[in-house]
Design an enzyme around this catalytic site. Structure first.
Site, PDB file in Angstrom:
ATOM      1  N   SER A 468       0.870  -1.191  -0.077  1.00 34.79           N
ATOM      2  CA  SER A 468       0.027   0.001  -0.025  1.00 34.79           C
ATOM      3  C   SER A 468       0.789   1.339  -0.042  1.00 34.79           C
ATOM      4  O   SER A 468       1.339   1.445  -0.970  1.00 34.79           O
ATOM      5  CB  SER A 468      -0.962   0.041   1.211  1.00 34.79           C
ATOM      6  N   ASP A 479      10.507   5.660  -9.883  1.00 30.60           N
ATOM      7  CA  ASP A 479      10.137   6.355 -11.060  1.00 30.60           C
ATOM      8  C   ASP A 479      11.075   7.643 -10.991  1.00 30.60           C
ATOM      9  O   ASP A 479      11.543   8.011 -12.137  1.00 30.60           O
ATOM     10  CB  ASP A 479       8.676   6.747 -11.068  1.00 30.60           C
ATOM     11  N   LYS A 493      -0.823  -4.523  -3.095  1.00 29.75           N
ATOM     12  CA  LYS A 493      -2.118  -3.874  -2.781  1.00 29.75           C
ATOM     13  C   LYS A 493      -2.224  -2.320  -3.252  1.00 29.75           C
ATOM     14  O   LYS A 493      -1.797  -1.452  -2.363  1.00 29.75           O
ATOM     15  CB  LYS A 493      -2.311  -4.075  -1.312  1.00 29.75           C
TER      16      LYS A 493
END
Length: 641
Positions: A468, A479, A493
């Site tokens: 999460s 990224d 999740k």
């Protein structure tokens, strides 16, 4: 907003689905209350119209729900006969229509057959199998995972399955040093409790199991809470509960450690680990060790919980040696887990590169937390992940560390806002996460602070239980090419839930439950979802945990991974493909000569094999040899470390 995040599904909902709540015995007449039909109709309407997946309750889902409900009652195919399963086919394409018409009768019709078969099995075990003389020189095995096995066609086939079950249990007790009278007494107590368990299963319990098979057909995080379950769920969210600091789940008659909570007695002991199996619980230093194999999860939890400062003893089978290995005993002092125990902590690792001394700062982050009460009261010193980590980074900088590791292993998530703010300590500014809702509206979670607290070398460590909010942070760092992600692929999740009180929609004299509904999905700034796939590390370390068994992708009903349009962001040049390739090459070379790393790889492979083994030998000589080999390997690893 997480699974072991909101931490109920494995540690609590599995209790709902595999076990019964304590309650008034209702064995003479099990039938639904009229309000259950109303709840079913309302829940199905909400799911059809508001669930993120936009599925309709139809014949296809009806078929899946029927299979799921049968599986929840008899997950190891040891009670129902093939003829029973065939008789249930009349409901295969009817559950959708019946649910909309406030008819939940299939749940009770099927359960009545299950209860009949259950009593038949318990009667056969107590009258014919306990006390029987077994030949432990035969070379035969019991398959503990019967999910893919066919249903038994005859009672004789079930008799033989149960013969192997009891023979395995007798052998385990014998190997633990029990005498024949002690073995028979232990098994009689165990199966007497099994009968009491089924006696306590009432109408509300049946409806709860049935409704969860309907809700979880949409996705594993959409759940129905009965009124009792709702109360227990709220209690599980409170830090006032005292115990050993571990979340448990029920699996094949064993109570398994699903999560070890940071700062709790279990974690501080350093001996209890994820996937260990609890087989006995004793009170105090010398209280009787109660055999809990086959107990309902809530009953085991009752034995383990207790007032702060009291002691409890656990007998358990370590995951590294599995069900074939020897048991161990551990004494723990119960305690409360405070916010301070779950807060970020720092440490420094001193090492050398050649002749040059180096310092590595490590910040361990168990969860993404925020003291909302203090914040809302205007307390300027309220605790939060970002505030605590900021302070720790500044302290590490004062100690001139050469790099920082953010350790997110076993971090199940928490506050989305904190995940965004924490990312902001390492990047200038920009988007961190995208959140898409049921009407396809996408909102971007931004870091608006242009300052950067730490610009040096950064590593983020993850494992299969990083989930999460952890995945949002790790994904953003990857990224932006701000740091190197190292470890195991994360949980996957990437959905958000909200809880709806059904009394908003139902006016009835009887209490109604609640629905936890998936309504949003997380995406990285590149447009890639964290759902199902999780975050793949730049440097992948060995893992004992298969994605087919652990993580979001292990559930067939999990929402799929997908991609939406990315949002503009400015990458850095810290960690490019060339850097990652160089680091992976160095890791592969180091694995050839570094003894500690080689030991870690070997131990991981041993654990992987142990977790994958589902067959238990019923030959005494083989079992003793397996136990001896497990002990030797454990001692050898201890010596190396």
């Amino acid at each position: 907003m997480n699974r072991f995040f909101l931490t109920f599904l494995f540690s609590f909902a599995i209790f709902l689905l595999q076990a019964a709540h304590p309650g008034t015995s209702d064995t003479t007449q099990l039938k639904p209350k009229p309000v259950y039909g109303k709840e079913a109709r309302v829940v199905s309407y909400i799911l059809d119209n508001n669930h993120y997946r936009k599925l309709q309750l139809n014949d296809s889902l009806s078929s899946a729900i029927l299979d799921s409900y049968i599986g929840e009652l008899d997950n190891n195919k040891t009670y129902f006969l093939a003829s029973d399963i065939k008789s249930f086919d009349k409901y295969r394409f009817q559950i959708d229509d019946l649910t909309r018409n406030e008819d939940v009768s299939p749940a009770y019709d099927i359960y009545k057959v299950f209860r009949k078969r259950y009593y038949e099995r318990m009667d056969y075990v107590t009258k014919h199998l306990i006390g029987q003389s077994y030949d432990f020189t035969l070379d035969e095995y019991y398959e503990t995972d019967r999910e893919k096995e066919p249903w038994a066609n005859t009672t004789a086939e079930l008799d033989d399955i149960w013969r192997k079950i009891i023979k395995s249990q007798v052998l385990s007790l014998k190997l633990a040093g029990k005498s024949q009278p002690e073995i028979e007494e232990a098994l009689h107590k165990r199966y007497d409790r099994f009968v009491k368990n089924i006696d306590q299963f009432n109408s509300e319990d049946i409806f709860s199991v049935y409704m969860n098979t309907i809700t979880e057909a949409y996705d594993p995080h959409t759940n129905y809470f009965s009124p009792k379950a709702s109360d227990l769920f709220k209690q599980s969210m409170s830090l006032s509960l005292e115990g050993i600091g571990a979340r448990l789940q029920f699996e094949n008659d064993f109570t398994k450690i699903f999560e070890v909570l940071p700062g709790g007695p279990a974690e501080k002991s350093g001996k209890l680990h994820v996937n260990d199996l609890i087989i006995g619980v004793g009170q105090g230093v010398d209280g009787e060790m109660v055999d809990v194999v086959g107990w309902r999860l809530d009953e085991v939890v009752k034995l383990i919980k207790g007032p702060k400062g009291t002691t409890v003893r656990l007998q358990y089978l370590p995951a590294e040696t599995g069900v074939n290995g020897p048991s161990q005993e551990l004494l723990l002092v119960r305690d409360k887990i405070k916010l301070e125990d779950q807060a970020a902590k720092k440490s420094i690792i001193n090492y050398q590169v050649g002749s040059r001394p180096m310092k590595l700062g490590v910040i361990s982050l168990p969860s993404f937390y925020m003291d909302f009460d203090a914040y809302q009261k205007g307390d300027p010193n309220y605790r939060s992940t970002t505030r605590d980590v900021k302070k720790l980074i500044q302290e590490l900088q004062e100690e001139n560390v050469d790099g920082i590791v953010m350790d997110l292993r076993n971090n199940g998530g928490g506050s989305l806002a904190e995940a965004i703010d924490l990312t902001g300590l390492f990047i200038k500014d920009g988007p961190v996460v995208q959140v898409k809702n049921t009407v396809n509206k996408v909102e971007v979670g931004m870091d608006d602070d242009k300052s950067v607290l730490y610009n040096g070398p950064l590593v983020v460590m993850t494992n299969r239980f990083s989930a999460s909010a952890s995945e949002i942070f790790a994904g953003a760092i990857q990224d932006y090419q701000r740091g190197v992600i190292t470890g195991e692929s994360t949980y996957g999740k990437g959905t958000v839930q909200t809880v709806l009180d059904l009394k908003r929609f139902i006016n009835d004299k009887d209490e109604v439950g609640e629905l936890k509904l998936t309504f949003q999905k997380f995406y990285r700034v590149t447009g890639s979802s964290t759902q199902n796939k999780g975050v793949t590390p730049d440097i992948i370390l060995p893992s004992a945990l298969s994605s087919k068994q652990y993580g979001e992708s292990s559930n067939l009903n999990a929402l799929p991974w997908d991609v939406i349009k990315g949002t503009p962001f400015q990458k850095r040049s810290d960690v490019n493909d060339k850097v990652i390739a160089s680091l992976n090459k160095f890791y592969q070379e180091r694995a050839k000569y570094d003894q500690n790393l080689k030991q870690y790889i070997n131990e991981t492979e041993d654990l992987k094999k142990s977790l994958a083994e589902t067959k238990i030998s019923l030959n005494e000589a083989k079992r003793r040899k397996e136990m001896e080999e497990a002990e030797k390997k454990k001692a050898m690893n201890k010596d190396l470390s």
